[in-house]
Design an enzyme around this catalytic site. Structure first.
Site, PDB file in Angstrom:
ATOM      1  N   TYR A 160       0.910  -1.308  -0.196  1.00  0.00           N
ATOM      2  CA  TYR A 160       0.040   0.155   0.003  1.00  0.00           C
ATOM      3  C   TYR A 160       0.900   1.182   0.142  1.00  0.00           C
ATOM      4  CZ  TYR A 160      -3.254   3.496   1.627  1.00  0.00           C
ATOM      5  OH  TYR A 160      -3.997   4.547   1.839  1.00  0.00           O
ATOM      6  N   LYS A 181       1.280   3.899  -3.071  1.00  0.00           N
ATOM      7  CA  LYS A 181       0.903   5.463  -2.839  1.00  0.00           C
ATOM      8  C   LYS A 181       2.249   6.296  -3.098  1.00  0.00           C
ATOM      9  CE  LYS A 181      -3.457   5.156  -1.846  1.00  0.00           C
ATOM     10  NZ  LYS A 181      -4.492   5.859  -2.783  1.00  0.00           N
TER      11      LYS A 181
END
Lengths: 235, 235
Positions: free
Chosen positions: B142, B146
């Site tokens: 994650y 990002k």
């Protein structure tokens, strides 16, 4: 008994150099790539058409069986290609997808392998790029994939990342490597600023052989070559 | 004639809030998502089984025909989900693959759409995360996805990125959004530190309506909410 290492991308120019170098130092070398490297002791040959999860499962099973539970000294990830293009380039999506698959997927797989097979105080190296330390408007996908790789390397070096105790994760960030392909495509370039593959092989060998020689865990190691001499800086 | 915007992820909690908000301000709104948003004027419904290139082609063709060559004021990308896990997590590869597909693929597609359809001085927003401004050992995939999104946003703001003249790219970096799903999964959390969706809708509207109100092109805009009040900081 020989110490063992894994080279991810062992059929590329840098990967092949690493396979040969570590073989010459009597390591047992596993090469993971789309094609076999005949110099390696063990080859894990990937099917590019498989999805990431299947590839990861396949590699994990292969290493599980070939490593015989013996510790892995180092996992050296040198996979990944280059593709340029800004957001308006007609191949922007296709090329970005490709570089993410080449760089990020191999980074995720080697992180997972390291968490399972790397020995305590072992070494994982990842393949970053100096370009990704800044913005990359002319090669947006490539820069972002390498930025993701750099982020993964730094995260793996933090607490509770799943990495073995006292192990190190180092992400190299070369500017240009002195490979046959780069010589072919940039015939007029000043190659005295390109980093020799042998330099990286020696550097990795030193880090594997003597953990005290390693930079701080999580470092991005930029390689700057000038007049044939390479210097390291840490980011 | 109504001004038009595109919301990528228009069926998510934040996306739905944006669709409704901009509709209430008389914008013509296109929603791109896996399911239709009935409030939108136009829906582009994706088939998740298609690869990135096919999805990008499909969306581009749909917008080409639905926009009638009229300028697009803004493309607001709020797609993406969350998945945790360190490198030793049994779902590490699967979850990392998923978050890269959700975040990075949508980021690449909206970058490409912006280069083709966004008007001069238009706005592209991307969906970053405050967590990715630091290492993310407990949610490696994650955080890296990002971080890649943040890198793409900064690269798009640089010269010769393929973006339209005087357009802006801003990447929001929320900590926790006040969504029904977050309330469901974190029932005991202090929601006074969660950022209300309406706040983001108003912020985006202000940026669209008045380009002089926008932060510097390429900014990562961190949203910090305390006692129900949200403050912005720029990274």
């Amino acid at each position: 008994m020989s110490k063992q290492i894994i080279v991810y991308g062992g059929r590329g120019a840098l990967g092949d150099c690493l396979v040969r170098y570590f073989k010459s130092r009597n390591f047992k070398v596993t090469s993971i790539d789309l094609k076999e490297n005949e110099q390696a002791d063990i080859n894990i040959t990937l099917n590019d058409a498989e999805n990431l999860e299947k590839q990861a499962e396949f590699i994990t099973e292969q290493i599980q069986s070939s490593s015989n539970g013996e510790p892995v000294e180092a996992i050296l990830n040198v996979a990944g290609g280059w593709a340029g293009g800004n957001a308006h380039d007609k191949n922007f999506i296709k090329n970005s997808d490709l570089v993410f698959k080449q760089s990020v997927n191999s980074t995720l797989i080697t992180a997972s392998l390291a968490s399972k097979f790397l020995k305590e105080d072992g070494l994982l190296t990842l393949a970053g790029a100096a370009a990704a330390l800044d913005v990359t408007p002319g090669m947006i996908g490539y820069g972002a994939a390498k930025a993701a790789t750099i982020h993964i390397g730094k995260s793996l070096a933090a607490s509770n990342s799943g990495m073995p105790k006292n192990s190190s994760v180092l992400t190299i960030a070369p500017i240009t490597l002195d490979t046959p392909m780069n010589r072919k495509w940039m015939p007029k370039a000043d190659t005295s600023t390109w980093t020799p593959l042998e330099y990286i092989a020696e550097l990795f060998y030193k880090w594997v052989d003597d953990p005290s020689s390693r930079p701080v865990n999580g470092s991005v190691v930029k390689l700057t070559t000038k007049d044939g001499n390479t210097e390291l800086s840490y980011h």
